[in-house]
Scaffold this motif. Structure first.
Motif, mmCIF file in Angstrom:
data_model
loop_
_atom_site.group_PDB
_atom_site.id
_atom_site.type_symbol
_atom_site.label_atom_id
_atom_site.label_comp_id
_atom_site.label_asym_id
_atom_site.label_seq_id
_atom_site.Cartn_x
_atom_site.Cartn_y
_atom_site.Cartn_z
ATOM 1 N N MET A 1 0.820 -1.193 0.000
ATOM 2 C CA MET A 1 0.000 0.000 0.000
ATOM 3 C C MET A 1 0.865 1.258 0.000
ATOM 4 O O MET A 1 0.547 2.219 -0.673
ATOM 5 N N GLU A 2 1.976 1.233 0.746
ATOM 6 C CA GLU A 2 2.871 2.390 0.790
ATOM 7 C C GLU A 2 3.435 2.706 -0.590
ATOM 8 O O GLU A 2 3.609 3.857 -0.955
ATOM 9 N N ARG A 3 3.692 1.660 -1.385
ATOM 10 C CA ARG A 3 4.222 1.832 -2.741
ATOM 11 C C ARG A 3 3.274 2.696 -3.573
ATOM 12 O O ARG A 3 3.700 3.593 -4.285
ATOM 13 N N TYR A 4 1.977 2.424 -3.496
ATOM 14 C CA TYR A 4 1.014 3.184 -4.286
ATOM 15 C C TYR A 4 0.771 4.563 -3.694
ATOM 16 O O TYR A 4 0.512 5.515 -4.429
ATOM 17 N N PHE A 5 0.873 4.678 -2.393
ATOM 18 C CA PHE A 5 0.753 5.998 -1.758
ATOM 19 C C PHE A 5 1.884 6.900 -2.245
ATOM 20 O O PHE A 5 1.653 8.038 -2.638
ATOM 21 N N ASN A 6 3.084 6.390 -2.255
ATOM 22 C CA ASN A 6 4.243 7.147 -2.720
ATOM 23 C C ASN A 6 4.108 7.482 -4.211
ATOM 24 O O ASN A 6 4.377 8.601 -4.636
ATOM 25 N N ASN A 8 1.359 7.779 -5.927
ATOM 26 C CA ASN A 8 0.314 8.783 -6.042
ATOM 27 C C ASN A 8 0.851 10.166 -5.684
ATOM 28 O O ASN A 8 0.578 11.151 -6.380
ATOM 29 N N ALA A 9 1.628 10.242 -4.629
ATOM 30 C CA ALA A 9 2.182 11.525 -4.205
ATOM 31 C C ALA A 9 3.132 12.095 -5.263
ATOM 32 O O ALA A 9 3.034 13.267 -5.637
ATOM 33 N N SER A 12 1.172 13.045 -8.455
ATOM 34 C CA SER A 12 0.341 14.230 -8.214
ATOM 35 C C SER A 12 1.176 15.502 -8.259
ATOM 36 O O SER A 12 0.776 16.501 -8.865
#
Length: 140
Positions: A1-6, A8-9, A12
């Motif tokens: 999940m952290e991989r996709y959060f990063n 996305n950030a 963006s």
């Protein structure tokens, strides 16, 4: 999940920075897309053709055409075959805007390419094109 959060950030922020390159435009970036097409590609350019090229709805293109015509960037030319249809043509004002905005954007992209190195810049563009195709075709 952290991989996709990063991811996305990072994406963006990249998208925001890229859009900031266009913030001084007197029209919306999506309207600029219409002007780029009608000034830089062979016509004729009907609303249907523009909607397909930009992958947007015909009502959205219609709204852009109305706005651009009010601002003096385009004119409409009636179709000789079908009096209900028309083609979109750029005015001199549109051509001047595309030229000046293109020069500014190209200068920024050249800076990015020089800073990253040509090979990494080309890889960035290639990967973005692949991602665009995947996301565009997701619903098909």
């Amino acid at each position: 999940m952290e991989r996709y959060f990063n991811a996305n950030a990072v994406l963006s922020v990249f998208c925001k920075n890229y859009m900031d390159l266009k913030k001084d435009l007197p029209i919306r970036p999506s309207e600029m897309g219409v002007l780029n097409i009608i000034t830089e590609t062979e016509g004729p350019h009907s609303p249907v053709v523009l909607a397909e090229m930009l992958n947007v709805s015909k009502p959205m293109i219609t709204a852009h055409i109305i706005s651009l015509e009010k601002k003096g960037y385009i004119t409409k030319s009636p179709s000789a075959q079908d009096k209900r249809a028309y083609y979109v043509l750029p005015t001199e004002k549109a051509k001047a805007l595309v030229e000046s905005a293109g020069a500014k954007l190209n200068s920024q992209l050249e800076h990015l390419s020089n800073s990253m190195g040509r090979e990494e810049f080309d890889t960035l563009v290639k990967l973005a094109a692949i991602a665009n195709d995947i996301l565009k075709n997701k619903g098909e």
